[in-house]
Enzyme design. Structure first.
Site, PDB file in Angstrom:
ATOM      1  N   HIS A 160       0.834  -1.210   0.000  1.00 37.82           N
ATOM      2  CA  HIS A 160       0.000   0.000   0.000  1.00 37.82           C
ATOM      3  C   HIS A 160       0.866   1.257   0.000  1.00 37.82           C
ATOM      4  O   HIS A 160       2.026   1.220   0.428  1.00 37.82           O
ATOM      5  CB  HIS A 160      -0.856   0.044   1.278  1.00 37.82           C
ATOM      6  CG  HIS A 160      -1.966  -0.967   1.321  1.00 37.82           C
ATOM      7  ND1 HIS A 160      -2.201  -1.767   2.421  1.00 37.82           N
ATOM      8  CD2 HIS A 160      -2.915  -1.288   0.404  1.00 37.82           C
ATOM      9  CE1 HIS A 160      -3.256  -2.541   2.180  1.00 37.82           C
ATOM     10  NE2 HIS A 160      -3.701  -2.286   0.971  1.00 37.82           N
ATOM     11  N   CYS A 247      -2.836   0.081   9.820  1.00 39.96           N
ATOM     12  CA  CYS A 247      -3.897  -0.834   9.330  1.00 39.96           C
ATOM     13  C   CYS A 247      -4.851  -1.316  10.398  1.00 39.96           C
ATOM     14  O   CYS A 247      -5.959  -1.733  10.081  1.00 39.96           O
ATOM     15  CB  CYS A 247      -3.336  -2.104   8.715  1.00 39.96           C
ATOM     16  SG  CYS A 247      -1.732  -2.070   8.082  1.00 39.96           S
TER      17      CYS A 247
HETATM   18  N1  GLY Z   1      -2.550  -9.235   4.738  1.00 40.45           N
HETATM   19  C1  GLY Z   1      -2.914  -7.895   4.502  1.00 40.45           C
HETATM   20  C2  GLY Z   1      -3.494  -7.765   3.134  1.00 40.45           C
HETATM   21  O1  GLY Z   1      -2.915  -8.335   2.255  1.00 40.45           O
HETATM   22  O2  GLY Z   1      -4.490  -7.151   2.890  1.00 40.45           O
END
Ligand code: GLY
Length: 256
Positions: A160, A247
């Site tokens: 991200h 996150c």
């Molecule tokens: N494991 C976090 C994702 O890939 O969204």
């Protein structure tokens, strides 16, 4: 006051999506204990926790940041790029409806909240494997009338945008220049992560404190040297699931 939406760790965390980190055995009990410490850290920093129950069938559901973007005026539900994560949205939406009008990204758009870095009235959005051009265009359209600019930013080698860059202060960013071009953020003062710690760019800013993983002492020292206040949490088991500190929560202001 600050609200922090979190969700308990799924017993299926070991079956999580992985894109850029190798699969390793995950100790779910340890991940849950680390997650509790993370939740306590948010409380110490003044957040009121709203915690959803664990979802045994949704391995990545602890990473609530990916399913919504919460701004002062509105919340936008995302449509996660990984099919396995789409069912995570509804339960978080239910919570957010108590605090904000709720908009949503629609098919064929995809967007992960981890790709959205808000700095003031600008949302920088990672053009990643999870967030497509349609999703970014929809976000721009949804927010244009509310005075937000949306800028796409190419990423490489990371999950991200916020794996590569996060905000430290009003005009200061922490950045991993192998994964995102520093030139994209030319208007900011930039501190680069220590090159020995490639995953260190993800920190969570709450008020004047930066929450960051214990596993990045060299980058932490850079932040301390620059005068920032840092709170350390051990999230090593969550990091095996390609998670990080932003996150695991959706933090926003609410009147209460
Ligand atoms: N494991 C976090 C994702 O890939 O969204």
């Amino acid at each position: 006051m600050w609200i922090a939406v979190t969700r308990e760790v799924s017993s299926a965390l070991g079956d999580c999506e992985l894109s850029y980190v190798p699969r390793e055995a995950i100790d779910v009990a340890r991940a849950s204990a680390q997650h509790r410490d993370y939740q306590r850290a948010l409380e110490i920093l003044g957040c009121r926790l709203l915690t959803l129950p664990a979802e045994p069938d949704l391995p990545d559901s602890v990473f609530v940041e990916d399913v919504a973007i919460v701004l002062d005026e509105v919340a936008v539900l995302t449509r996660p790029g990984a099919l396995s994560r789409r069912a995570e949205v509804a339960s978080v939406a239910e919570v957010l409806r108590g605090y904000r009008p709720v908009l949503a990204i629609a098919a064929p758009g995809t967007l992960d909240g981890g790709d959205v870095l808000r700095v003031g009235r600008t949302l920088y959005v990672g053009e990643s494997a999870r967030s497509n051009a349609e999703g970014i265009a929809q976000l721009r359209e949804l927010l244009a009338d509310r005075g937000y600019a949306v800028q796409g930013v190419p990423t490489r080698g990371c999950l991200h945008l916020k794996s590569a860059v996060t905000q430290l202060g009003d005009d200061t960013l922490l950045l991993q220049s192998e994964w995102v071009d520093r030139d994209r953020f030319a208007d900011f003062r930039v501190i680069e992560i220590d090159p020995a710690e490639p995953h260190a760019a993800n920190v969570l800013r709450i008020g004047d404190t930066l929450v960051m993983p214990a596993s990045f002492p060299r980058t932490r020292q850079r932040l301390l040297d620059a005068g920032f206040h840092v709170m350390v949490v051990d999230v090593s088991e969550l990091q095996k699931a390609e998670g990080a500190v932003t996150c695991c929560s959706l933090v926003f202001r609410a009147d209460e």
